[in-house]
Design a protein around this motif. Structure first.
Motif, mmCIF file in Angstrom:
data_model
loop_
_atom_site.group_PDB
_atom_site.id
_atom_site.type_symbol
_atom_site.label_atom_id
_atom_site.label_comp_id
_atom_site.label_asym_id
_atom_site.label_seq_id
_atom_site.Cartn_x
_atom_site.Cartn_y
_atom_site.Cartn_z
ATOM 1 N N ILE A 146 -16.974 2.477 4.186
ATOM 2 C CA ILE A 146 -16.186 3.832 4.203
ATOM 3 C C ILE A 146 -15.522 4.106 2.873
ATOM 4 C CG2 ILE A 146 -14.490 4.969 5.393
ATOM 5 C CD1 ILE A 146 -14.911 3.445 7.981
ATOM 6 N N THR A 147 -15.978 5.327 2.409
ATOM 7 C CA THR A 147 -15.472 5.601 0.991
ATOM 8 C C THR A 147 -14.801 6.799 1.074
ATOM 9 O OG1 THR A 147 -17.749 6.336 0.434
ATOM 10 C CG2 THR A 147 -17.335 4.231 0.008
ATOM 11 N N ASP A 148 -14.989 7.798 1.936
ATOM 12 C CA ASP A 148 -14.441 9.308 2.002
ATOM 13 C C ASP A 148 -13.182 9.151 2.771
ATOM 14 O OD1 ASP A 148 -15.978 10.971 0.626
ATOM 15 O OD2 ASP A 148 -17.422 11.095 2.275
ATOM 16 N N TYR A 149 -12.227 8.376 2.132
ATOM 17 C CA TYR A 149 -10.832 8.679 2.548
ATOM 18 C C TYR A 149 -9.968 8.260 1.419
ATOM 19 C CZ TYR A 149 -10.447 3.683 1.496
ATOM 20 O OH TYR A 149 -10.295 2.492 0.898
ATOM 21 N N ARG A 150 -8.391 8.740 1.234
ATOM 22 C CA ARG A 150 -7.629 8.516 0.440
ATOM 23 C C ARG A 150 -6.386 7.784 1.057
ATOM 24 N NH1 ARG A 150 -3.327 11.959 -1.290
ATOM 25 N NH2 ARG A 150 -3.894 13.516 0.049
ATOM 26 N N ILE A 151 -5.747 6.746 0.453
ATOM 27 C CA ILE A 151 -4.636 6.414 0.895
ATOM 28 C C ILE A 151 -3.242 6.984 0.555
ATOM 29 C CG2 ILE A 151 -3.110 4.393 0.716
ATOM 30 C CD1 ILE A 151 -5.604 2.465 0.845
ATOM 31 N N VAL A 152 -2.358 6.977 1.592
ATOM 32 C CA VAL A 152 -1.206 7.594 1.351
ATOM 33 C C VAL A 152 -0.292 6.555 1.318
ATOM 34 C CG1 VAL A 152 0.663 9.400 2.223
ATOM 35 C CG2 VAL A 152 -1.642 9.927 2.353
ATOM 36 N N GLU A 153 0.631 5.915 0.486
ATOM 37 C CA GLU A 153 1.326 4.873 0.868
ATOM 38 C C GLU A 153 2.787 5.328 1.536
ATOM 39 O OE1 GLU A 153 2.278 1.654 -1.789
ATOM 40 O OE2 GLU A 153 1.074 2.327 -3.234
ATOM 41 N N ALA A 173 8.056 3.556 8.965
ATOM 42 C CA ALA A 173 7.468 4.556 9.958
ATOM 43 C C ALA A 173 6.326 5.024 9.768
ATOM 44 C CB ALA A 173 8.745 5.619 10.190
ATOM 45 N N THR A 174 5.388 3.987 9.684
ATOM 46 C CA THR A 174 3.979 4.731 9.207
ATOM 47 C C THR A 174 3.318 5.250 10.637
ATOM 48 O OG1 THR A 174 3.933 2.602 7.910
ATOM 49 C CG2 THR A 174 1.671 3.745 8.502
ATOM 50 N N GLU A 175 3.735 4.872 11.738
ATOM 51 C CA GLU A 175 3.070 5.418 13.053
ATOM 52 C C GLU A 175 3.381 6.605 13.175
ATOM 53 O OE1 GLU A 175 4.992 2.664 12.611
ATOM 54 O OE2 GLU A 175 4.075 0.926 13.627
ATOM 55 N N GLY A 176 4.396 7.351 12.297
ATOM 56 C CA GLY A 176 4.794 8.658 12.527
ATOM 57 C C GLY A 176 4.165 9.642 11.666
ATOM 58 N N THR A 218 -0.394 3.967 4.953
ATOM 59 C CA THR A 218 -0.310 2.468 5.202
ATOM 60 C C THR A 218 0.549 1.801 4.020
ATOM 61 O OG1 THR A 218 -1.302 0.303 5.509
ATOM 62 C CG2 THR A 218 -2.203 1.829 3.811
ATOM 63 N N LYS A 219 1.191 0.639 4.317
ATOM 64 C CA LYS A 219 1.724 -0.182 3.204
ATOM 65 C C LYS A 219 0.770 -1.238 2.735
ATOM 66 C CE LYS A 219 4.907 -2.548 6.099
ATOM 67 N NZ LYS A 219 6.453 -2.777 6.681
ATOM 68 N N PHE A 220 -0.157 -1.363 3.567
ATOM 69 C CA PHE A 220 -1.184 -2.645 3.378
ATOM 70 C C PHE A 220 -2.414 -1.898 2.537
ATOM 71 C CE2 PHE A 220 1.186 -3.887 7.132
ATOM 72 C CZ PHE A 220 1.325 -5.042 6.900
ATOM 73 N N VAL A 221 -2.040 -1.566 1.374
ATOM 74 C CA VAL A 221 -3.177 -0.858 0.668
ATOM 75 C C VAL A 221 -4.344 -1.667 0.218
ATOM 76 C CG1 VAL A 221 -3.501 0.256 -1.677
ATOM 77 C CG2 VAL A 221 -1.146 0.387 -0.498
ATOM 78 N N ASN A 222 -3.921 -3.010 -0.006
ATOM 79 C CA ASN A 222 -5.278 -3.844 -0.423
ATOM 80 C C ASN A 222 -6.166 -4.234 0.602
ATOM 81 O OD1 ASN A 222 -4.634 -3.904 -3.296
ATOM 82 N ND2 ASN A 222 -2.633 -5.105 -2.877
ATOM 83 N N LEU A 223 -5.195 -4.453 1.866
ATOM 84 C CA LEU A 223 -6.170 -5.106 2.897
ATOM 85 C C LEU A 223 -6.903 -3.633 3.473
ATOM 86 C CD1 LEU A 223 -3.439 -6.994 5.010
ATOM 87 C CD2 LEU A 223 -5.568 -7.988 4.072
ATOM 88 N N THR A 224 -6.336 -2.541 3.468
ATOM 89 C CA THR A 224 -7.031 -1.448 3.727
ATOM 90 C C THR A 224 -8.323 -1.056 2.983
ATOM 91 O OG1 THR A 224 -4.917 -0.476 4.747
ATOM 92 C CG2 THR A 224 -6.873 1.087 4.309
ATOM 93 N N ARG A 225 -8.034 -1.182 1.666
ATOM 94 C CA ARG A 225 -9.207 -0.835 0.729
ATOM 95 C C ARG A 225 -10.392 -1.823 0.931
ATOM 96 N NH1 ARG A 225 -5.868 0.049 -3.955
ATOM 97 N NH2 ARG A 225 -5.702 2.488 -3.984
ATOM 98 N N VAL A 283 -3.095 2.519 9.093
ATOM 99 C CA VAL A 283 -3.257 1.009 9.000
ATOM 100 C C VAL A 283 -1.645 0.345 9.107
ATOM 101 C CG1 VAL A 283 -3.781 -1.072 7.796
ATOM 102 C CG2 VAL A 283 -5.526 0.969 7.940
ATOM 103 N N ASP A 284 -1.281 -0.345 10.094
ATOM 104 C CA ASP A 284 -0.017 -0.952 10.269
ATOM 105 C C ASP A 284 -0.187 -2.123 11.024
ATOM 106 O OD1 ASP A 284 2.650 -1.166 9.694
ATOM 107 O OD2 ASP A 284 3.319 0.453 10.630
#
Ligand SMILES: Nc1ncnc2c1ncn2[C@@H]1O[C@H](COP(=O)(O)OP(=O)(O)OP(=O)(O)O)[C@@H](O)[C@H]1O
Ligand SMILES: O=P(O)(O)OC[C@H]1O[C@H](OP(=O)(O)OP(=O)(O)O)[C@H](O)[C@@H]1O
Ligand SMILES: [Mg+2]
Length: 325
Positions: free
Chosen positions: A153-160, A164-167, A138-145, A178-179
């Protein structure tokens, strides 16, 4: 010379076109002296205003820091880019374009994952099985967190992701995303599906005011003039003007027209000769015209309104209330 009033508007794409059209309809013509590549502009007739053409996300940051008084940008970018957004800026009015939802989407093949609770279940299993946390592009890091936290939900990691996030899931760089989505076409083309309770935010372009900007008396007066144009146009859009004249028209009839059709009589009841001017919601025009004729009107004319200036300006009132808070 006092510091200019800064209005920040999007510098490209559909947001720019829609923003310029929106201001033009309100009687405020934005223009760039130096042509399309000039990133500074003016508003005809408002000397002290500087129009700053910026990217939509930059507009959110500039408003948060007080470098612009008013700006047009998406609600999603306001909430993503401004910590404590409710205090630093005020969403004065949704503009009716730039609609997009910020959503959590997973591969369609995950048939057992329908909700955020289902997602919570699989993140734990995923970590045990793969010895790494599930990745969310995602590029929506803060909204996602914030959204994942609100669902525990805590067991995840964000990849900025820069684009072309959908890809990302198909490319193997993330498990889910998240997009933003508008029609859903891009998600579908990438084999992704929005979770049933996975809409984080429904966004549209907004007119946004900054708290930190230099709100001198002159800046307030400029804002009042700009918001007066916008409010007058918004009020005009909500109604058509209906005129008629007939003797049987009285207060009781007006009261019935008001309750049945949402009609206003901005200049009061009929004159002594029965002349009447009404404001009617567009969807009720035919019903109102029929009603008036049934009660004796020979002729009912309808015209569109360009502006309706009221003494009270709800948009400026909202700005003032925000600045006082
Ligand atoms: N289909 C869409 N695609 C992209 N943005 C959209 C769409 N529909 C509405 N918007 C809104 O437009 C804004 C983003 O606009 P834009 O892409 O011009 O800005 P930016 O992200 O700052 O620029 P850039 O993409 O060059 O980094 C967001 O508020 C977004 O919600
Ligand atoms: O649900 P949809 O209607 O398919 O719209 C969503 C897509 O549109 C936007 O991309 P766009 O092509 O506008 O390019 P951008 O990322 O440069 O803004 C956005 O980034 C999504 O990928
Ligand atoms: Mg973009």
């Amino acid at each position: 010379m006092s510091a200019p009033f800064v209005l920040a508007v999007p510098s490209k794409g559909r947001l720019q076109e829609n923003t310029e059209a929106f201001f033009a309809r309100a009687g405020l013509k934005l223009s760039k002296a130096g042509g399309a590549r000039d990133y500074r502009g003016t508003i005809a007739g408002l000397d002290n205003v500087e129009v700053a053409y910026l990217s939509a996300s930059e507009i959110a940051s500039q408003l948060s820091r007080g470098f612009a008084h008013l700006g047009v940008t998406g609600e999603d970018l306001v909430h993503e880019n401004i910590a404590d957004a409710d205090n630093r800026v005020s969403l004065i009015e949704g503009l009716g374009f730039g609609y997009a939802d910020v959503v959590v989407a997973v591969p369609q093949a995950w048939i057992d994952v329908r909700t955020m609770a289902d997602l919570d279940d699989v993140t734990t299993g995923f970590r045990e099985q793969h010895h790494m946390r599930m990745r969310v592009a995602t590029k929506f890091v803060n909204l996602t967190r914030a959204f994942f936290q609100s669902h525990g939900i805590t067991d995840y990691r964000i990849v900025e992701s820069a684009g072309a996030t959908e890809g990302a899931p198909a490319a193997g760089s993330a498990e889910l995303i998240v997009d933003i989505t508008t029609t859903g076409a891009t998600l579908a083309a990438n084999g992704l599906r929005v979770l049933d309770d996975g809409v984080i935010l429904r966004s549209q372009a907004n007119l946004v005011a900054s708290r930190e900007a230099d709100w001198s008396p002159q800046a307030r007066e400029t804002a009042r003039v700009i918001l007066d144009h916008i409010a007058a146009r918004a009020r005009a859009n909500k109604y058509r003007e209906v005129r008629t004249r007939f003797r049987q028209c009285d207060a009781a009839l007006l009261g019935e027209a008001h309750s049945r059709f949402g009609v206003e009589a901005p200049f009061g009841g009929p004159t002594s000769s029965g002349m009447l001017t009404l404001h009617c919601p567009p969807g009720q025009l035919y019903a109102l015209a029929s009603f008036l004729r049934e009660h004796g009107a020979e002729t009912v004319s309808v015209v569109s309104l360009d502006y309706v200036f009221d003494r009270e300006n709800p948009l400026f009132a909202k700005l003032e209330a925000f600045l006082r808070r």
